[in-house]
Each structure stands twice: as C-alpha cells, then as structure tokens.
Design a protein around this motif. Structure first.
Motif, PDB file in Angstrom:
ATOM      1  N   ALA A 154       0.808  -1.215   0.000  1.00 24.89           N
ATOM      2  CA  ALA A 154       0.000   0.000   0.000  1.00 24.89           C
ATOM      3  C   ALA A 154       0.841   1.265   0.000  1.00 24.89           C
ATOM      4  N   ALA A 155       2.143   1.143   0.176  1.00 22.93           N
ATOM      5  CA  ALA A 155       2.978   2.338   0.166  1.00 22.93           C
ATOM      6  C   ALA A 155       2.875   3.030  -1.190  1.00 22.93           C
ATOM      7  N   PHE A 419     -11.852   6.111   4.547  1.00 19.34           N
ATOM      8  CA  PHE A 419     -11.118   6.463   3.329  1.00 19.34           C
ATOM      9  C   PHE A 419     -10.548   7.870   3.428  1.00 19.34           C
ATOM     10  N   GLU A 420     -11.326   8.782   3.984  1.00 16.98           N
ATOM     11  CA  GLU A 420     -10.844  10.156   4.117  1.00 16.98           C
ATOM     12  C   GLU A 420      -9.633  10.213   5.040  1.00 16.98           C
ATOM     13  N   ARG A 421      -9.597   9.352   6.025  1.00 16.91           N
ATOM     14  CA  ARG A 421      -8.459   9.312   6.950  1.00 16.91           C
ATOM     15  C   ARG A 421      -7.294   8.491   6.407  1.00 16.91           C
ATOM     16  N   GLY A 422      -7.517   7.823   5.298  1.00 15.73           N
ATOM     17  CA  GLY A 422      -6.475   6.950   4.768  1.00 15.73           C
ATOM     18  C   GLY A 422      -6.374   5.642   5.523  1.00 15.73           C
ATOM     19  N   ASP A 423      -7.442   5.276   6.233  1.00 19.36           N
ATOM     20  CA  ASP A 423      -7.439   4.047   7.034  1.00 19.36           C
ATOM     21  C   ASP A 423      -8.014   2.898   6.207  1.00 19.36           C
ATOM     22  N   ARG A 516      -5.249   9.027  -5.100  1.00 18.21           N
ATOM     23  CA  ARG A 516      -5.904   7.845  -4.535  1.00 18.21           C
ATOM     24  C   ARG A 516      -7.427   7.987  -4.517  1.00 18.21           C
ATOM     25  N   TRP A 517      -7.933   9.203  -4.742  1.00 14.82           N
ATOM     26  CA  TRP A 517      -9.378   9.430  -4.771  1.00 14.82           C
ATOM     27  C   TRP A 517      -9.962   9.305  -6.179  1.00 14.82           C
TER      28      TRP A 517
END
Length: 763
Positions: A154-155, A419-423, A516-517
C-alpha cells in the motif's frame, strides 16, 4: 497396522521397483512428480518407507501406486484369514458395491452447479478450478496495521491492494484434506466452499481421491429441516437409501462431507452442532470435512483443524476464465486482457462468486459495462441478498432494526470516514464505534451504552459472516473485502446517502488533486443522476490550485495566446492543449513527449498537422539538443531536425529562416569526431541559447519560465488534475451539453478569464 495405514508386500515392492525403473525414475524424482491429477505431496521419507515395506498412510499409498501406474490392491500386503477372518476383503468389496449403488446419486447432488443469473446449470467438471487452502486463518493472525499495509504494497497506492498476494503459505485443497482427518474449511461468502466440497465427493466417487472410501455429501440446511429431526446416521441412510452405509460408516470407510453449517437457521444451530459433535466422535475413524462461512459460528469442534479457503490468484483466475469461455464466441484471452487493463474490476475476480458474475457480464457483449458503478452494485447485490435468496437461505438478523438498505448506508458512512483518513485497515473497536454511532440514531434504539456496544459487535459479525464486505485481516483488524468496494461505498456516501448536497460535494472535491481518490470521483460521477455540479466544482478546485501563482498564470496566458495564433483549422481548445504541452515537455525522452502530444490531440489528423508545423519542428530541434551533451551522438538527428526546420521556415517565415540559416552556418562542417565533440563542448550552450532566443522572438515558444521545483510540481499536479477532469467528463456519466462545453472551453485558461457562476451554466 492401523486402519488408515497400508504397507506393500514383498511381491508388491518388486513390482514397484520394476515400474520405477521402467519410468526411468529415482525415488527422489518420484517424490517430486508434478504431473498427476491429484496434487498431494508425498515426501522422500514416505517413498522410502513404501519401498522398505513399512506402513504408510493409505492416501499416500494410493498416490504412490497411481504415480507408478500400478493397482494398489496388487501391491498391498493382505492380512491372512487367520489374522483378521477376512474382514478387510469383505469391507473392501462392500465399499465398491455401495460406491456403485450411490454413484448416480452423488453425481446428481454434486455434479452440477448454477450460480446467480446462469440460464442453466453447468457440469462441475466444466468450470471447476482447484482451490488453495491457508492453514492459518487470516483473521486470527497477530499483526499490526503497518505490517498489513506493507504486506499489501500500500505504500505505492497505485499498485492497489493485492489481497491475492497475501504471504501466508498456500496448500492445494486435496492435500489439506488428505493431511487432516477432521477438517473445518472456513471461507468468505462466494469463496467456493460448497463447490470444493462437491468436487471432493465427485473425485472420491470416481476413485481419484480416497478410492477406498464412500463419499457422503450432506447439505446441513436440508438435514436441519428434515421432518422428525432424525439423527445424522439415520438421515444419511435414509437420504441415500442404502442400509449398508451404516456398516460403511461404522467401519470408518466413508468420506463425510457436511456442507454449509452457516446456512442452518439460528433456531436449529445448536441441535445441528450437537449432532455433528456426537456423530464425528462416535464414527471418528472416518475422515470428516465441514464447510462454514468465516465468523458465522463461534462454536469450535475440538478434534477439527480449522483452515481457510484462499482467494483466487492470477493463475486460478486464468484457469477459471479458460474453463468458462471454452468453445464460446468470447475468448478467455480477450476477457483476461480486459480484466488486466482494469485493476478495480480485477480485484473482484479474486472471489469465485464475483468472478462468475464478471464472466456472465462480459459474455453478453465482449466488454465490461462502461458504467463500473452499475457493475459493482450488481456484485454487492449478489453478496447482500441474491446469493442467499437464490438458494432459499434465510439469515439470522441480530439487529432487527438494520435492514439491508440501512446496512448499505452504514457501510457508506464507515467507508467515507476511513477512506478520508487513509485508514484502509482499522481496528475492530473503531469499526464498532462507527456502528454504535449509526445505530443509536435508529428508531427504537437502546439508550444504554453497554447494550449498544453488544449490538455493534453483533452487527459487525453479521456483516462479515453474511455478506463478507467487512472482513478480519488480522486479530482485531478489519478492512473492506476489496478496495473497490471501499471506494464504491465512499462514493455512495456522497451521492446516495448525502444526496449530493453542497457540503458533500465540497468535501469530495477537496481531494480532487489526490490520486488515490480518482476511482471515488469516477464512481461518484457515474452514480450521479446529473453530474453537472460535481464537475463544475472539480473544475473550480483545479483552477484554484494555481490561481495564486503568478508565474504559472503567465504560462497559462501564453498558452491561451499561442492557441489563438496557430493557423490550422481546429478549435482554440484543441490547439491550446497542445500549446500548453509544448510549454513543458518532460525532459526524459522524446517518445514520452510524443505520446503526451498525441494524447492531447483530439484526432490523429490533428496530430499529424501539428507534427508538420513549424513550431513542432523547432521544438523538436531544441528538445533533441537538450537530451545530449555531445553533438557527435545526435548529429544525424540534429541535421534532420535542422534541415526540416529550415525547409518549413523558408516557406512560411523568411525572417525566421534567415536567423536559422545564420545559426546553421555557425555549426562546424563535419570533420573528425573529436573536433566535433570539442566544438560542441565549447560552443554548444551558447548556440542553444541563441536558438531559444530565435524561437521566442519569431514563434513565441521555447520560453524559460524559470520555475522552481515546487512550481514545477504544482504545474504537473494541475496538468494531471485537468487530464483527470477530462477523463471524468468523457466517462459513462450524465452531464448537460452546456456544462460540457463550458468546461472544454475554459480548460487551461488563466484564472482571470474564468467565471464560476454555475447558475448561468447549469440548465
């Protein structure tokens, strides 16, 4: 010798040695054989025991004989009548008789499959793809979130998550069954548990797997629903209508396959579990396989080893597609090519049920549906309701107030927040908190925090067990089953749950420059009944990226002016895009520049016209000189570019031609390579600067914008965002003609020339 062990007779060993020699094999090579249909590993030490006349497991004995092309009953050491009163011979005969008697019944129960919208059942053998088993349950691993991210690459987010690349050891399914007498196979919805169980029955029925056993396939839901609630033994004997099955089971000569423990109704579950527990203990000499969805039952069968069916990898996907499209108009190669071109869709193919859905959809037209949002919704409908409804299965709803629609809304809220937090992974406790926050606002919800917490645990468990949309990736760590579904539900939160409110759209477009969005934007545009407002807000946000940078605004102004000055029969918007491309071609290689140039030309015809243009020829010359430090290495290229530029300028701009001719005269006549190299090192930089000055003066190209590294990055971000905006605009979405024209007309314009009065644009 135990009931599960066999040993070779002296005569059998001699036959085996001759067969080994006849095949030009060693014992080591025999252990490494990869060509047999039954993929069961046999170790070198087991091979050695076989040839030494020692006892080994029955299944390994059969496998060795099969690899040598021998009949096992001609090799085995048979006990004398005095030792065992002839019982082994008698039971072997009975096994063959019963197998023959129920052969058609097993074929009828297990030989076909029909999934979702298939118009007719198909033979299991026509479509079956070998499964792999994970001997460690993924959701029970002890791993931290950083480890999970590293495991899934995921990096670099644009490789997307590769759940099929999880690094746990995989074991072929048949090998796992042969290894464990008592096996509980767990799996996500649609993972292929029932299909594998049926495959075991068919292989055993044909004598290709456990040929000394009788396969008994039981659908546990049918057993639970049977009249008068019979015991398992009575149910099996009654179902297959053969009394000798009782003897077979008592003698440990049955392969007991109990399918779908999760499909048993909640009110029957304890009775069925107790029946399995007692039956498997009493008749423990038989091998057992139970299938169940992950997280569906908390009960643990003490003597059973629990394993998990692995997601399909690329090889399995290719095999499945080859089977599905065999002898059809659409070829498997075409399907796989399109699948590999579309990573979000390909992620779904790791699940056999969703892969089947993709094959059905692709077969209709030879392409995937243009609107991916509709395709994903169809996949979600399959997991949320169709898959169970088609089979008449009713699931227990632990929280009655949470309908399927509410579940989708809940998943949308979880998706947006994480998703907004990148979690992409989140802790179980965090997921339960999201659920608690949601269900406390439902009508009639409890106000007691402890009760809400218990309810949230049940809801999370049911979403995992019944639908497989949130899944445990490690102990206490959850994620969406596919990144594709995470993105879909994130877009759904904006469009469906928040109904594309201004606040929701503003929240979404704040991420327009974040790569990523991108899939979320594409899905939101496709899901919107009318995407006008969203696209205009995207345009406004993109222009705002560079609105305060004076240097970049000057570059945009130049692009606008240059577009208006080009004398070809194309729209200013077409030329403007190309002019801007001329303003900052990447300093890497000419082929990359040309590919980008072509990308922004609406047609090949336009590209060829521009290619023949004087501006292009000049830029090509300047660009070629920038690539190399020595004129020697590119003198043929320089000569070609310069000759072409002189020829074009002579026809179109005499003053420019005169200046270029003077520059040409300064170049040394071709001498030896060393002299040319020395001249270029001494004079090349000045010569190039003179060329640039001529380009700026006469053609208004080749400016040195003197941008900082930060400005270059910002300009590239702006450029990429505009490309993506055009991708959204040209995707499968509904947008009014007025808005489409407005966006195209104002693309790449300096901020002062663009107005954002949406009301005047949206019809």
């Amino acid at each position: 010798m135990s009931a599960r062990s066999l040993q070779a007779s002296p005569e059998g060993i001699e036959k085996a040695r001759k067969a080994l020699s006849g095949k030009a094999l060693t014992q080591t090579a025999l252990a490494e054989d990869k060509l047999t249909m039954v993929k069961i590993s046999v170790s070198r030490s087991t091979i050695g025991k076989f040839f030494s006349g020692k006892s080994i497991d029955r299944q390994y004995f059969y496998e060795i004989c099969e690899r040598l092309g021998l009949e096992w009953d001609e090799i085995v050491l048979k006990p004398s009548e005095e030792e065992d009163l002839g019982k082994p011979l008698k039971i072997d005969t009975l096994v063959q008789q019963v197998r023959e008697a129920i052969r058609d019944d097993i074929k009828e129960r297990c030989g076909t499959m029909r999934i979702l919208d298939m118009t007719h059942p198909i033979g299991l053998g026509e479509i079956y793809t070998h499964v792999n088993i994970l001997e460690k349950i993924l959701g029970r691993r002890r791993k931290a979130i950083p480890e999970m991210l590293e495991e899934c690459n995921a990096a670099d987010f644009f490789d997307r998550f590769g759940w099929g690349q999880i690094k746990e050891k995989r074991v072929p399914g048949l090998e796992a069954v042969a290894k464990h007498d008592k096996l509980m196979i767990l799996g996500k919805p649609g993972a292929g548990k029932t299909t594998f169980s049926k495959h075991l029955a068919i292989q055993c029925n044909r004598g290709k797997f456990y040929p000394h056993l009788v396969p008994i396939f039981v659908t546990l839901k049918d057993f639970a629903d049977a009249e008068k609630q019979p015991g398992l033994l009575d149910y099996i004997v009654g179902t297959f209508r053969h009394k000798a099955l009782k003897t077979i089971i008592e003698q440990g000569r049955a392969l007991i396959l109990l399918d779908g423990l999760d499909e048993v109704r909640e009110e029957d579950s304890q009775r069925v579990i107790k029946a399995i527990e007692g039956f498997s203990h009493r008749y423990r000499h038989n091998p057992f396989v139970i299938t169940c969805r992950i997280a569906a039952r908390e009960y643990t069968f003490d003597k059973f080893t629990e394993v998990e069916i692995a997601d399909f990898d690329d090889t399995q996907i290719a095999t499945f597609a080859g089977n599905w499209f065999k002898n059809k108009v659409v070829k498997p190669k075409t399907f796989l090519e399109r699948l590999n071109e579309n990573e979000p869709v390909k992620e779904l193919a790791s699940n056999p049920l969703l892969l089947t859905l993709l094959c059905i959809a692709f077969e209709e037209s030879g392409e995937f549906p243009a609107n991916r949002a509709e395709l994903y919704k169809e996949g979600l409908d399959a997991l949320l309701k169709k898959w169970d409804a088609k089979r008449g299965i009713q699931r227990y709803n632990p929280y009655g107030k949470l309908s399927l629609g509410r579940k989708e809304d809940l998943l949308s809220k979880i998706a947006w927040t994480t998703f907004e937090r990148g979690d992409y992974f989140f802790k179980q406790r965090t997921a339960e908190q999201y659920i608690t926050t949601y269900i406390r606002n439902l009508p009639g919800a409890s106000l007691d925090e402890e009760a809400l917490q218990l309810d949230s645990e049940k809801v999370l468990n049911s979403i995992e067990a019944q639908h497989g949309l949130l899944v445990a990736r490690a102990k206490g760590i959850y994620s969406f089953s596919h990144l594709t579904f995470h993105e879909y539900f994130t877009a759904r939160e904006v469009v469906t749950v928040r109904q594309s409110s201004e606040a929701a759209l503003q929240g979404l477009v704040s991420h327009v420059a974040d790569k990523r969005w991108r899939e979320v934007f594409l899905l939101a545009v496709a899901m919107s009944p009318n995407a006008d407002r969203l696209l205009l807000l995207m345009k406004e946000k993109i222009d705002g990226l560079v609105a305060e940078d004076e240097r970049i605004q000057q570059w945009l102004t130049w692009g606008m002016e240059k577009a208006r000055s080009v004398d070809v029969s194309y729209t200013p918007e077409d030329i403007k895009k190309t002019a801007n491309q001329l303003g900052f071609a990447p300093k890497k290689e000419l082929s990359l520049f040309l590919s980008l140039y072509l990308y922004f030309s609406r047609t090949l015809d336009l590209f060829l016209n521009l290619y023949r243009s004087l501006d292009f020829s000049l830029y090509h010359l300047s660009f070629s000189l920038d690539l190399f430090v020595s004129i020697y290495y590119l003198s043929p290229s320089v000569n070609l570019c310069l000759s072409r530029t002189l020829e074009l300028s002579k026809k179109r701009d005499r003053a420019l031609h005169h200046e270029l001719q003077k520059l040409n005269d300064k170049l040394p006549k071709r001498k030896n390579e060393e002299e040319l190299d020395q001249w270029w090192k001494a004079n090349g930089k000045a010569w190039r600067e003179q060329l640039r000055a001529v380009m700026v003066k006469y053609r208004n190209i080749g400016h040195d914008w003197q941008l900082s590294d930060e400005q270059r990055k910002l300009r590239e971000q702006y450029w990429e965002a505009n490309k993506f905006l055009m991708q959204c605009l040209n995707s499968e979405c509904y947008v009014s003609r007025e808005v489409r024209q407005e966006i195209e007309k104002t693309l790449f314009l300096p901020t002062r020339t663009v107005s954002y009065n949406a009301a005047s644009v949206i019809p």
